[in-house]
Design an enzyme around this catalytic site. Structure first.
Site, PDB file in Angstrom:
ATOM      1  N   GLY A  95     -42.588   4.015 -10.605  1.00  0.00           N
ATOM      2  CA  GLY A  95     -42.555   4.387 -11.210  1.00  0.00           C
ATOM      3  C   GLY A  95     -42.042   4.051 -12.367  1.00  0.00           C
ATOM      4  N   VAL A  97     -40.968  -0.286 -12.456  1.00  0.00           N
ATOM      5  CA  VAL A  97     -41.717  -1.614 -12.702  1.00  0.00           C
ATOM      6  C   VAL A  97     -41.848  -2.527 -11.343  1.00  0.00           C
ATOM      7  CG1 VAL A  97     -40.685  -2.023 -14.894  1.00  0.00           C
ATOM      8  CG2 VAL A  97     -39.419  -3.118 -12.877  1.00  0.00           C
ATOM      9  N   GLY A 241     -19.661  -7.859   1.383  1.00  0.00           N
ATOM     10  CA  GLY A 241     -20.671  -8.588   2.505  1.00  0.00           C
ATOM     11  C   GLY A 241     -21.715  -8.903   1.665  1.00  0.00           C
ATOM     12  N   GLY A 244     -20.844  -8.759  -2.288  1.00  0.00           N
ATOM     13  CA  GLY A 244     -19.885  -9.346  -2.684  1.00  0.00           C
ATOM     14  C   GLY A 244     -19.508 -10.827  -3.036  1.00  0.00           C
ATOM     15  N   GLU A 246     -21.944 -12.971  -2.692  1.00  0.00           N
ATOM     16  CA  GLU A 246     -22.540 -13.992  -3.340  1.00  0.00           C
ATOM     17  C   GLU A 246     -22.109 -14.018  -4.737  1.00  0.00           C
ATOM     18  OE1 GLU A 246     -26.586 -13.521  -1.466  1.00  0.00           O
ATOM     19  OE2 GLU A 246     -26.914 -12.848  -3.261  1.00  0.00           O
ATOM     20  N   HIS A 517     -36.413 -37.512  11.051  1.00  0.00           N
ATOM     21  CA  HIS A 517     -34.925 -37.714  10.858  1.00  0.00           C
ATOM     22  C   HIS A 517     -35.294 -38.655   9.792  1.00  0.00           C
ATOM     23  CE1 HIS A 517     -31.110 -40.124  11.517  1.00  0.00           C
ATOM     24  NE2 HIS A 517     -31.477 -41.427  11.978  1.00  0.00           N
TER      25      HIS A 517
END
Length: 548
Positions: A95, A97, A241, A244, A246, A517
């Protein structure tokens, strides 16, 4: 995604009505797939499926589609592609995108902004650049250019998703979808189609608590923030959380001062406490960030007529007034709410629980009487089991396995999560408090293994030695209960641990694996090697070991 998420699992075991008419094929590969949740007796080479109706009787009824999916986000897209691969005639209804929240207003554009913030943060760190022998003049940015980068990425991924479905023959139907009744869906104004099975995958929207007035300019949700129409001098972020954290990374890199408002007594409440403590020392304390914990934002009024954004704080426990903040903008990052209104659930006697559609462990929808609704499933944020885009996709694939005759139950404790700050945070399985609670109830011991990024050659070469990897495990049998990583590319490193948990691989086996390594993967390698298992004998099934 929410500030603090919880997992909810059903322990019931219900028989799937659809079954393939063919023999099983027990092989090492199939036994390995069993570790991911497939029933061992359902591993098939080739077979024909006898489709049965909800009451178990063979159905001769013809449908417009084998599968109809309501919602074309990441979950719906994953289900659709897997359904086509299984030979199902599939339609997906959208409905808005294609791409849903993740692609258009979540994971994808936020990663574009975080890519910018990471580079800005590095260029602005004169000491860091000098340690490489590099000299960089003052770094700057073009706000509109940054916003365009995020928008262009979302557009590109959205087009990729659309084209991938069209190329595989998925019908994309435009319009809001709803359930009219058993195996019947309406979309758009008056289009009605039928389907053997239906998946609801309508996702979620930002959750805005009462008392907060969002104007989309100075009081915003993540939907608005991702457009980056402005970079305020001072922004309050309600919730600490994933979302917030980020955005604090983005805004501080672009020059803003940030104030966190957190209802619980500590920042980052959804993470392992030890990881939270380290992350606060690295991601919060050195930056232009202050915070208020143990408080609610009871009222937030947008800026107007020259007045700033007003935030009234109350004590989270006593509800007594605590403080009033005046800031340039406020971002509401208090989690997400399921988007389940208007789906016609009343037509099939389904009542939501706090907006979530109730499902069992196989994502089958449960009605108001506690009975399964035949041929109806719900995946992703709309069911609330684990509000992550890749969890929605995994649930969708699991459902498709079921409707094509192969029993499957997704183990949500094997699904990793990540926060794309600089450095990153990632996790899978239980936190240490959760593991110790489980151990106390079930009567086993818990041990902890840790390793530092400071001991990793690749991290030191990047001058990114700040970081920690932590594993919670059972010393009696080598079972991995949880892994948590904070450091460079933590989001990429977590998957070796999540796959080990999914496969049931024990520490005494995986510690023998070889890692190139010097690579960051050796952080996880050293973590496994640091674990002390009481019984050195392998408990990983031989068939699984042979394929790892």
């Amino acid at each position: 995604m929410q500030s603090a998420f919880s997992l909810s699992f059903s322990q019931s075991s219900l028989t799937l009505p659809n079954r393939p008419l063919c023999s099983s094929n027990a092989s090492p590969r199939n036994l390995r797939r069993e570790a991911f949740g497939f029933s061992p007796s359902k591993q098939l080479t080739s077979c024909r499926f006898q489709v049965k109706s909800g009451n178990g009787a063979p159905s001769n009824k013809s449908f417009d589609y084998d599968l109809v999916i309501i919602g074309a986000g990441v979950g719906g897209h994953g289900a659709a592609l897997h359904a086509v691969e299984k030979g199902l005639k599939t339609a997906i209804i959208e409905g808005d995108v294609v791409g849903g929240t993740c692609v258009n207003r979540g994971c994808v554009p936020s990663k574009a902004l975080l890519a910018v913030s990471g580079r800005m943060r590095e260029l602005q760190n004169e000491h860091h650049m000098k340690s490489f022998g590099l000299q960089v003049s003052a770094a700057g940015y073009d706000r509109q250019g940054v916003a365009d980068h995020a928008n262009n990425l979302a557009t590109k991924i959205r087009n990729n998703l659309t084209n991938s479905m069209k190329a595989l023959g998925v019908d994309i139907l435009t319009g809001f979808g709803s359930v009219l009744g058993p195996q019947k869906v309406k979309y758009g104004k008056d289009n009605i189609i039928t389907a053997k099975d239906i998946i609801i995958a309508t996702g979620s929207v930002p959750f805005v608590p009462k008392g907060i007035e969002v104007d989309g300019k100075t009081v915003i949700t993540s939907d608005h923030a991702l457009k980056l129409e402005s970079v305020p001098d001072w922004i309050a972020i309600v919730g600490s959380g994933y979302i917030g954290l980020e955005f604090s990374d983005v805004y501080t890199a672009l020059g803003s001062e940030v104030t966190f408002i957190e209802a619980l007594d500590q920042l980052m409440p959804g993470f392992d406490p030890e990881i939270s403590k380290l992350a606060q020392r690295v991601l919060i304390n050195p930056r232009k960030i202050d915070y208020h914990t143990g408080v609610f934002a009871s009222k937030i009024t947008p800026a107007k007529d020259g007045r700033p954004v007003m935030i009234e704080l109350i004590d989270a426990k006593t509800k007594e007034p605590k403080d009033t903040l005046e800031v340039d903008a406020a971002l509401i990052a208090t989690g997400r709410a399921p988007f389940t209104n208007g789906l016609g659930l009343e037509n099939i006697n389904v009542a939501t629980q706090r907006g979530f559609i109730p499902v069992d462990e196989r994502m089958r929808v449960i009605d108001g009487n506690g009975k399964l609704v035949p041929n109806l499933y719900c995946i992703g944020d709309a069911n609330g089991k684990l509000m992550l885009a890749h969890a929605a996709s995994a649930q969708g694939i699991s459902v498709v396995e079921q409707v094509t005759g192969r029993d499957h139950v997704l183990n949500h404790l094997t699904i990793p999560a990540a926060c794309f700050t600089h450095p990153e945070i990632s996790m899978v399985g239980l936190t240490e408090p959760q593991a110790r609670e489980k151990a106390e109830k079930e009567g086993f011991k818990v041990s902890i293994a840790k390793t530092s990024f400071k001991a990793n050659t690749k991290a030191l070469a990047e001058n990114e030695g700040e970081g920690l990897a932590k594993m919670i495990y059972r010393p009696d049998n080598g079972e991995i209960l949880g892994v948590h990583i904070f450091g460079l590319h933590a989001a990429d490193l977590i998957h070796e641990a999540s796959n080990a948990i999914a496969l049931g691989t024990r520490i005494q086996d995986i510690k023998l694996a070889v890692h190139a390594h010097p690579t960051l993967s050796e952080v996880v390698d050293e973590l496994f090697k640091a674990a002390k298992v009481e019984s050195p004998a392998s408990t990983t099934p031989q068939s699984v070991k042979a394929t790892v």
